[in-house]
Enzyme design. Structure first.
Site, PDB file in Angstrom:
ATOM      1  N   ASP A 156      -5.723   1.182   1.876  1.00 55.28           N
ATOM      2  CA  ASP A 156      -4.763   0.175   1.427  1.00 55.28           C
ATOM      3  C   ASP A 156      -3.446   0.291   2.162  1.00 55.28           C
ATOM      4  OD1 ASP A 156      -4.302   2.663   0.028  1.00 55.28           O
ATOM      5  OD2 ASP A 156      -2.979   1.584  -1.360  1.00 55.28           O
ATOM      6  N   GLU A 200      -4.164   4.341  -2.514  1.00 59.52           N
ATOM      7  CA  GLU A 200      -3.266   5.503  -2.377  1.00 59.52           C
ATOM      8  C   GLU A 200      -1.815   5.103  -2.543  1.00 59.52           C
ATOM      9  OE1 GLU A 200      -0.732   8.459  -0.064  1.00 59.52           O
ATOM     10  OE2 GLU A 200      -0.961   6.283   0.145  1.00 59.52           O
TER      11      GLU A 200
END
Length: 416
Positions: free
Chosen positions: A86, A181
């Site tokens: 991400d 994350e």
């Protein structure tokens, strides 16, 4: 053997990955928080299968797992390399247009889609070490996504090298790519039993040659102010606005210490990240950070004492103060396994670099993995100025990261 990027596959991979929008969403309750992260996961799985890693797969939560089999008869600890898919919610990651600035010579890099976005040597200290290198940026309207798609590309390149060169001796290597994350949920659904690794390295660091064995310890605080609502036309002596009380609390926070704008090094902080409400009730979310757990607690005590002091002016109002643990300084775990850092430092040296052992003013997946039973320091990926439109990475730093990953795999085998 020395890794070569003569065919430019590394930047080709990186360009492909950054063009896939994978922003995570802190307001979402699902895993992954955005389904579009699975679009990249599918690409990574396909590439892993293509290079010959037969067990590569994505699970229902968007995590990618893969195994590179051992090429030695030795009993070697199983090593995992981990990066997240991400990108930050802080800046758009949609329609990223990566650009290579060849043979950088210290000039201002004016990004073509917004000429007000300029990378200046005076403002990006690490650019001084990039003279002659090839700098990759976005076009000026988005972040680049080097955090952490540089890490993804580097691990993928190292994996391809190891599979294509079976004469290079290494133990079993595991690969883990995680979602979310950037919103602190990167390993919430990671299946460490299935992963089956003894030790790990996240590839998510900044400066060339850096290895990081220490992070902040982190808590979140939710503060709710319950005020007294009344019709504003008849509020005299009755109303106690929760919005105004909360504004007074935020205004009372220190401005020359205990705030991100005024701290660096090992200094912690209290940072309000959101504010909402109305006269009857208002809420603020804070993140609290420090390298020392006792100081972390003292910051929370200070914040609550400040709340109590301000509310003396609002005698009929009350507050709720909820602390949530987010992650802890991974150094507590990593100090028990010095070989992790020693082997990482040796790998960096073999790549022709000067190792830089550093602390992270933030966290990584490695913070939580370490406390989940998988000790996991962080090595450099080469990303800089992340979470914003001036984000950049150099091809040459990424190449050195690939070589460092390969070296780590070999060194664990040599020392087994």
């Amino acid at each position: 053997m020395i890794y070569s990027n003569a065919a430019h596959k590394l930047e080709d991979r990186f360009f492909k990955y950054v063009k896939i929008d994978t922003q995570s969403d802190p307001t979402s309750k699902t895993t992954p928080s955005t389904l579009k992260q699975k679009n990249l996961a599918k690409v990574l799985v396909a590439e892993l299968l293509e290079i010959g890693i037969g067990d590569a797969h994505m699970d229902d939560f968007g995590y990618v797992y893969a195994t590179i089999p051992s090429t030695t008869q030795k009993q070697v600890p199983v090593i995992c390399f981990c990066s997240h898919m991400d990108t930050s919610p802080d800046c758009s990651g949609e329609n990223v247009k990566p650009i290579i600035h060849k043979n950088y010579q210290g000039e201002d890099l004016i990004l073509p889609d917004d000429h007000s976005i300029i990378l200046k040597l005076a403002e990006h200290k690490d650019l001084k070490d990039q003279l002659g290198n090839d700098i990759i940026t976005a076009s000026g309207t988005t972040l680049l996504g080097a955090d952490n798609k540089a890490g993804l590309a580097e691990i993928m390149e190292a994996a391809a090298f190891l599979v294509q060169n079976p004469e290079v001796k290494h133990g079993t290597i595991k690969i883990l790519f995680t979602p979310d994350e950037e919103i602190g949920r990167g390993v919430d659904k990671a299946d460490l039993k299935k992963l089956g690794a003894d030790f790990a390295y996240t590839v998510d660091g900044e400066t060339l040659g850096s290895i990081e064995d220490e992070t902040f310890s982190a808590d979140g605080v939710k503060l709710i102010i319950n005020g007294v609502s009344a019709h504003p036309g008849f509020a005299k002596g009755k109303m106690e606005s929760a919005i105004k009380a909360l504004a007074d609390i935020l205004s009372a926070l220190p401005k020359d210490k205990l705030t991100p704008e005024a701290t660096n090094g090992k200094e912690g902080f209290i940072h309000p990240v959101s504010f909402s409400g109305h006269a009857e009730q208002a809420e603020a979310q804070f993140i609290i950070r420090d390298f020392d757990d006792e100081l972390l607690k003292s910051h929370e005590v200070f914040l609550e004492s400040l709340v109590k002091e301000v509310l003396k002016s609002y005698p009929n109002s009350t507050y709720e103060f909820e602390v949530t643990e987010q992650y802890r300084n991974m150094k507590k775990v990593l100090d028990k396994y010095p070989q992790l850092i020693e082997n990482g430092i040796e790998a960096i040296k073999r790549a022709g670099l000067t190792p830089k052992k550093q602390s992270i003013r933030g966290g990584t997946d490695g913070s939580r993995l370490s406390f989940m039973g998988l000790p996991c320091p962080n090595i450099f990926a080469g990303e800089h100025a992340f979470h914003g439109k001036q984000e950049w990475v150099s091809v040459q730093d990424m190449e050195k990261a690939v070589q460092t990953i390969i070296n780590i795999a070999c060194i664990w085998e040599e020392k087994a």
